[in-house]
Design a protein around this motif. Structure first.
Motif, PDB file in Angstrom:
ATOM      1  N   LEU A 196      98.737  36.768  52.809  1.00 11.65           N
ATOM      2  CA  LEU A 196      98.840  38.207  53.067  1.00 11.65           C
ATOM      3  C   LEU A 196      97.436  38.774  53.246  1.00 11.65           C
ATOM      4  O   LEU A 196      96.552  38.521  52.429  1.00 11.65           O
ATOM      5  CB  LEU A 196      99.553  38.925  51.921  1.00 11.65           C
ATOM      6  CG  LEU A 196     100.971  38.456  51.580  1.00 11.65           C
ATOM      7  CD1 LEU A 196     101.606  39.404  50.564  1.00 11.65           C
ATOM      8  CD2 LEU A 196     101.844  38.350  52.817  1.00 11.65           C
ATOM      9  N   GLN A 222     100.126  37.379  62.337  1.00  9.24           N
ATOM     10  CA  GLN A 222     100.926  38.446  62.925  1.00  9.24           C
ATOM     11  C   GLN A 222     100.801  39.723  62.109  1.00  9.24           C
ATOM     12  O   GLN A 222     100.510  39.678  60.909  1.00  9.24           O
ATOM     13  CB  GLN A 222     102.392  38.017  63.018  1.00  9.24           C
ATOM     14  CG  GLN A 222     103.056  37.752  61.669  1.00  9.24           C
ATOM     15  CD  GLN A 222     104.439  37.153  61.820  1.00  9.24           C
ATOM     16  OE1 GLN A 222     104.619  36.074  62.386  1.00  9.24           O
ATOM     17  NE2 GLN A 222     105.443  37.856  61.304  1.00  9.24           N
ATOM     18  N   GLU A 223     100.987  40.845  62.793  1.00 10.69           N
ATOM     19  CA  GLU A 223     101.054  42.111  62.077  1.00 10.69           C
ATOM     20  C   GLU A 223     102.379  42.138  61.329  1.00 10.69           C
ATOM     21  O   GLU A 223     103.433  41.846  61.906  1.00 10.69           O
ATOM     22  CB  GLU A 223     100.950  43.278  63.044  1.00 10.69           C
ATOM     23  CG  GLU A 223     100.833  44.630  62.352  1.00 10.69           C
ATOM     24  CD  GLU A 223     100.654  45.770  63.341  1.00 10.69           C
ATOM     25  OE1 GLU A 223      99.948  46.726  63.015  1.00 10.69           O
ATOM     26  OE2 GLU A 223     101.236  45.699  64.452  1.00 10.69           O
ATOM     27  N   ALA A 224     102.335  42.449  60.051  1.00  6.72           N
ATOM     28  CA  ALA A 224     103.540  42.397  59.219  1.00  6.72           C
ATOM     29  C   ALA A 224     104.563  43.449  59.643  1.00  6.72           C
ATOM     30  O   ALA A 224     104.205  44.561  60.039  1.00  6.72           O
ATOM     31  CB  ALA A 224     103.168  42.593  57.754  1.00  6.72           C
ATOM     32  N   ASP A 228     110.022  40.978  56.953  1.00  3.11           N
ATOM     33  CA  ASP A 228     109.515  39.643  57.293  1.00  3.11           C
ATOM     34  C   ASP A 228     109.760  38.658  56.160  1.00  3.11           C
ATOM     35  O   ASP A 228     109.529  38.965  54.983  1.00  3.11           O
ATOM     36  CB  ASP A 228     108.010  39.687  57.574  1.00  3.11           C
ATOM     37  CG  ASP A 228     107.686  40.063  59.012  1.00  3.11           C
ATOM     38  OD1 ASP A 228     108.591  40.029  59.857  1.00  3.11           O
ATOM     39  OD2 ASP A 228     106.502  40.377  59.276  1.00  3.11           O
ATOM     40  N   LEU A 230     108.424  35.251  54.552  1.00  6.44           N
ATOM     41  CA  LEU A 230     107.132  34.573  54.547  1.00  6.44           C
ATOM     42  C   LEU A 230     107.279  33.079  54.842  1.00  6.44           C
ATOM     43  O   LEU A 230     108.165  32.413  54.307  1.00  6.44           O
ATOM     44  CB  LEU A 230     106.444  34.765  53.199  1.00  6.44           C
ATOM     45  CG  LEU A 230     106.171  36.215  52.784  1.00  6.44           C
ATOM     46  CD1 LEU A 230     105.406  36.251  51.462  1.00  6.44           C
ATOM     47  CD2 LEU A 230     105.397  36.954  53.861  1.00  6.44           C
ATOM     48  N   THR A 234     101.270  30.822  57.916  1.00  4.02           N
ATOM     49  CA  THR A 234     101.301  32.091  58.634  1.00  4.02           C
ATOM     50  C   THR A 234     100.619  33.165  57.790  1.00  4.02           C
ATOM     51  O   THR A 234     100.841  33.242  56.581  1.00  4.02           O
ATOM     52  CB  THR A 234     102.745  32.526  58.940  1.00  4.02           C
ATOM     53  OG1 THR A 234     103.385  31.515  59.708  1.00  4.02           O
ATOM     54  CG2 THR A 234     102.771  33.838  59.715  1.00  4.02           C
ATOM     55  N   TYR A 236     100.010  37.315  57.364  1.00  2.00           N
ATOM     56  CA  TYR A 236     100.655  38.579  57.678  1.00  2.00           C
ATOM     57  C   TYR A 236      99.667  39.709  57.398  1.00  2.00           C
ATOM     58  O   TYR A 236      99.251  39.913  56.254  1.00  2.00           O
ATOM     59  CB  TYR A 236     101.919  38.749  56.829  1.00  2.00           C
ATOM     60  CG  TYR A 236     102.928  37.640  57.043  1.00  2.00           C
ATOM     61  CD1 TYR A 236     103.974  37.794  57.944  1.00  2.00           C
ATOM     62  CD2 TYR A 236     102.815  36.423  56.354  1.00  2.00           C
ATOM     63  CE1 TYR A 236     104.893  36.758  58.158  1.00  2.00           C
ATOM     64  CE2 TYR A 236     103.720  35.393  56.562  1.00  2.00           C
ATOM     65  CZ  TYR A 236     104.753  35.569  57.464  1.00  2.00           C
ATOM     66  OH  TYR A 236     105.650  34.540  57.681  1.00  2.00           O
TER      67      TYR A 236
END
Length: 348
Positions: A196, A222-224, A228, A230, A234, A236
């Motif tokens: 995060l 990616q933009e959270a 979403d 997890l 990845t 966020y």
């Protein structure tokens, strides 16, 4: 002695407005103005300002090219003014990568408004970014607290942890875009846990920043979005202007949040939300930034046995946020920026 400022903008209106805002404060003196990037390079050498405010779109030479020349020839803190558009976001990220230390959104309404919050923010940033503690690049390491272990590149006795980390959270502000890029680009695509990211940044900028990181990194970025789930490997990125918290284990909630909170997104809020669902199995990292956001969230995480790291001060643009964690005796390790990703790989 007042802070010496060079204002660079092709608009005489903006130059005059910025000058009026700054010179209303007795701690600041505007020593010169430039209407293009080429003139900015020459006046930086001649006037030796303490800080430069820099526009992007200008004749003869744009702001980013000018930043690169200045940082190569006469390194000086540079504060970029960028429009609140997708193009403005991408330009800002390019400028930060070129060596600018921070940025402010720019609009006619905000600069000309008589009670604009921009006025207060601009003065605060000018004064903060010219303090001796601001690094451009690193200086000698600061005197560090005894309880935290300073990890060096070839340390044979790096700290070990009994818990199995299930999530990594990274909070940052001023200097963060470049710091996050340095850390995340060194992680493998199969990094075993989700990450995060909480970066203080306007909402129009975080989408472009996530896109840039995703293009540069082996992991996915990616933009959270609200809801979403997890995934390992990845990262966020919390959307600017909103709050990102964990609503359950492995699930994100993105929301407007309370108006009383100074930061949107807030590192404290995201860190604190992990206590209930991940307990001690959290690795929280506080990187470069102004202020103390992240300290109270780190305190909550430490209360359940989670691990907290702070970026070593001499490698920060501004060590306010990491220093707040260190001074509160919450840092398990104080790590130079160049070693953060290697430590992340070794303990997770």
């Amino acid at each position: 002695m007042p802070v010496k400022v060079l204002i660079v903008d092709d608009s005489s209106f903006f130059r005059n407005q910025i000058k009026a805002i700054l010179e209303a404060n007795p701690q600041i003196k505007v020593v010169g103005e430039a209407s293009n990037g080429r003139e900015a390079i020459d006046k930086t050498k001649l006037l030796k300002p303490d800080i430069i405010t820099m526009d992007y779109e200008m004749p003869l030479m744009d702001g980013i090219t000018s930043v690169r020349h200045i940082m190569n020839e006469t390194p000086t803190p540079i504060l970029m003014f960028s429009s609140l558009t997708l193009k403005g976001a991408r330009v800002t990220l390019d400028a930060l990568e070129a060596g600018a230390v921070d940025f402010l959104p720019k609009s006619y309404e905000k600069v000309s408004g008589s009670n604009s919050s921009l006025r207060q923010i601009l003065v605060q940033k000018i004064l903060t970014l010219t303090k001796p503690a601001v690094k451009m690049p690193s200086a000698a390491p600061a005197n560090l607290q005894e309880k935290a272990s300073v990890v060096k590149p070839k340390s044979a006795k790096a700290k070990t942890y009994a818990q199995r980390f299930e999530i990594v959270m990274i909070g940052t502000s001023t200097g963060g875009p470049v710091a996050l890029q340095k850390v995340l680009t060194q992680l493998p695509a199969n990094y075993p846990v989700p990450i995060l990211l909480i970066q203080h940044m306007p909402g129009t900028f975080t989408g472009a920043f996530a896109e840039r990181l995703n293009n540069l990194c082996n992991i996915s970025v990616q933009e959270a979005k609200d809801g979403d789930s997890l995934k390992p490997g990845t990262a966020y990125l919390a959307p600017g202007g909103q709050q990102m918290i964990l609503s359950q284990k492995g699930k994100l909630k993105v929301m407007a949040g309370e108006e009383r909170l100074n930061y949107k997104p807030s590192v404290d809020l995201t860190f604190g939300s992990a206590v209930k669902y991940y307990g001690r199995n959290v690795l929280a990292i506080v990187l470069t930034g102004m202020g103390a956001d992240g300290r109270e969230g780190a305190r909550l995480l430490k209360s359940v046995g989670a691990a907290v790291w702070a970026q070593e001060g001499s490698t920060c643009v501004i060590d306010g946020m990491p220093s707040a964690v260190v001074k509160a005796n919450l840092a398990d390790e104080i790590i130079p920026l160049e070693d953060v990703s290697q430590r992340m790989k070794s303990v997770v």
